[in-house]
Design an enzyme around this catalytic site. Structure first.
Site, PDB file in Angstrom:
ATOM      1  N   CYS A 144     -21.575   1.974  26.705  1.00  0.00           N
ATOM      2  CA  CYS A 144     -21.702   1.116  27.894  1.00  0.00           C
ATOM      3  C   CYS A 144     -21.611   2.114  29.078  1.00  0.00           C
ATOM      4  O   CYS A 144     -21.689   3.484  28.783  1.00  0.00           O
ATOM      5  CB  CYS A 144     -20.732   0.111  28.139  1.00  0.00           C
ATOM      6  SG  CYS A 144     -21.493  -1.209  29.399  1.00  0.00           S
ATOM      7  N   ASP A 170     -12.924  -3.428  30.437  1.00  0.00           N
ATOM      8  CA  ASP A 170     -13.072  -4.677  31.369  1.00  0.00           C
ATOM      9  C   ASP A 170     -11.593  -5.298  31.513  1.00  0.00           C
ATOM     10  O   ASP A 170     -11.482  -6.009  32.694  1.00  0.00           O
ATOM     11  CB  ASP A 170     -14.015  -5.632  30.778  1.00  0.00           C
ATOM     12  CG  ASP A 170     -15.324  -5.388  31.129  1.00  0.00           C
ATOM     13  OD1 ASP A 170     -15.793  -4.323  30.640  1.00  0.00           O
ATOM     14  OD2 ASP A 170     -16.051  -5.754  32.044  1.00  0.00           O
TER      15      ASP A 170
HETATM   16  C1  RUB Z   1     -19.379  -2.867  31.805  1.00  0.00           C
HETATM   17  C2  RUB Z   1     -18.421  -2.351  30.589  1.00  0.00           C
HETATM   18  C3  RUB Z   1     -17.721  -1.085  31.041  1.00  0.00           C
HETATM   19  C4  RUB Z   1     -16.288  -1.651  31.675  1.00  0.00           C
HETATM   20  C5  RUB Z   1     -15.662  -0.278  32.548  1.00  0.00           C
HETATM   21  O1  RUB Z   1     -20.017  -4.248  31.262  1.00  0.00           O
HETATM   22  O2  RUB Z   1     -18.137  -2.994  29.694  1.00  0.00           O
HETATM   23  O3  RUB Z   1     -17.308  -0.436  29.967  1.00  0.00           O
HETATM   24  O4  RUB Z   1     -16.907  -2.592  32.903  1.00  0.00           O
HETATM   25  O5  RUB Z   1     -16.702  -0.041  33.600  1.00  0.00           O
HETATM   26  P1  RUB Z   1     -21.140  -5.070  31.878  1.00  0.00           P
HETATM   27  P2  RUB Z   1     -16.079   0.654  34.869  1.00  0.00           P
HETATM   28  O6  RUB Z   1     -22.384  -3.949  32.113  1.00  0.00           O
HETATM   29  O7  RUB Z   1     -21.539  -6.243  31.273  1.00  0.00           O
HETATM   30  O8  RUB Z   1     -20.364  -5.264  33.513  1.00  0.00           O
HETATM   31  O9  RUB Z   1     -15.123   1.877  34.094  1.00  0.00           O
HETATM   32  O10 RUB Z   1     -17.146   1.322  35.692  1.00  0.00           O
HETATM   33  O11 RUB Z   1     -15.197  -0.165  35.556  1.00  0.00           O
END
Ligand code: RUB
Length: 308
Positions: free
Chosen positions: A124, A193
């Site tokens: 991701c 998340d």
């Molecule tokens: C995003 C996701 C990311 C976390 C952490 O899911 O799973 O790994 O949110 O991201 P989506 P960050 O695309 O469904 O929002 O470190 O940028 O907070």
């Protein structure tokens, strides 16, 4: 409320996405809403603020950064409208700064865990994980990255653009290629998340399969997570809700018309148990997952476990 509704809609439709970015966008939205809020009494003010807060919190259910950011912003002790307004604006500004500083800290702390020559696998698009990776590169470490595609929304495409701009050699793979590539990997680094009190990680769907592969191959599995991604409510036994997203993200619903026995599911996140996680890199330092409670207690507090 128009601007706040607009931000809420952008979070809901994932125009703004990623746990850190939605938290920051929500804090900005609440700050700007409160700045121009007309209210004659503190009761009216409170009613409107709570309504606005719920509008933001209800957009996406999984990333705990969102309720944490909102409830940390909207708390106030003053009994008059202008005093409460000022407190909320200050809280939101403090959260926004904390979020920016946290990413820098995670970059520096995480980079120390990355060795020269490491091949890092990520899944991701996480700004926290990317901060550790790009900071290690900026510190002169000769690293390369493998990023998954991250179906169905293909956040891996964001990673290849971002890492390419840094000049970091990057390989793009489909999610199902993880196990066959894991032997080439030195470390896995993903974002979060939410992290529960028992150290379990909630992150993009596919993270738990990746953790399982890393565990089997004895590859270190690191999570990059700001302290505000820990979930106070899990102290009271509440589970983190996993968002089910529309099936049109997975396939054209028309294709199902002639397939009455077929159902499509699109869970956006999954849960990786603490035993598959070696370390969590937070802005307050590196912890083993078993220390998640300390982060919640020291950096978030009991107050949020009742509401957040
Ligand atoms: C995003 C996701 C990311 C976390 C952490 O899911 O799973 O790994 O949110 O991201 P989506 P960050 O695309 O469904 O929002 O470190 O940028 O907070």
């Amino acid at each position: 409320m128009d601007q706040l509704q607009e931000t809420a809609e952008k979070i809901r439709t994932m125009e703004i996405r990623g746990a850190g970015r939605i938290a920051k966008a929500a804090a900005i939205a609440i700050r700007d809403y409160v700045r121009n809020l007309d209210a004659y009494t503190i009761q009216e003010f409170d009613y409107k603020v709570q309504k606005a807060a719920k509008t933001l919190v209800n957009t996406r259910p999984t990333a705990v950064s969102l309720p944490n950011a909102v409830w940390m912003s909207v708390k106030y002790s003053k009994k008059n409208v202008d005093g409460a307004r000022e407190e909320i604006i200050n809280n939101a500004n403090q959260f926004i700064k904390q979020a920016d500083d946290a990413l820098d800290n995670i970059g520096n702390i995480g980079a120390r865990r990355i060795q020269n020559g490491d091949v890092i696998l990520t899944h991701c698009n996480s700004h926290a994980a990317l901060s550790a990776i790009t900071t290690a590169f900026e510190h002169g470490k000769n690293i390369s990255v493998i990023t998954t595609e991250s179906r169905p929304r293909k956040q891996g495409l964001l990673n290849i653009k971002y890492l390419n701009d840094y000049g970091i050699p990057t390989t793009y793979i489909v999610d199902s290629a993880v196990r066959s590539c894991i032997k080439d990997v030195d470390k896995v680094i993903v974002g979060a998340d939410a992290i529960s009190v028992n150290g379990a990680l909630v992150n993009k769907i596919g993270t738990s399969q990746l953790a399982l592969s890393a565990h089997e191959a004895r590859v270190n599995f690191l999570v990059a997570a700001e302290t505000y991604k820990f979930s106070p409510r899990t102290i009271q036994g509440n589970l983190i809700e996993i968002e089910d997203r529309p099936i049109d993200e997975v396939m054209d619903p028309d294709k199902l018309k002639d397939l009455p026995h077929v159902n499509v599911k699109n869970p956006a996140f999954d849960v990786t148990p603490a035993e598959y996680i070696d370390l969590i890199v937070t802005d307050a330092g590196v912890i083993p997952p078993g220390m998640a409670y300390i982060i919640i207690k020291e950096y978030l507090g009991w107050e949020l476990s009742d509401i957040g």
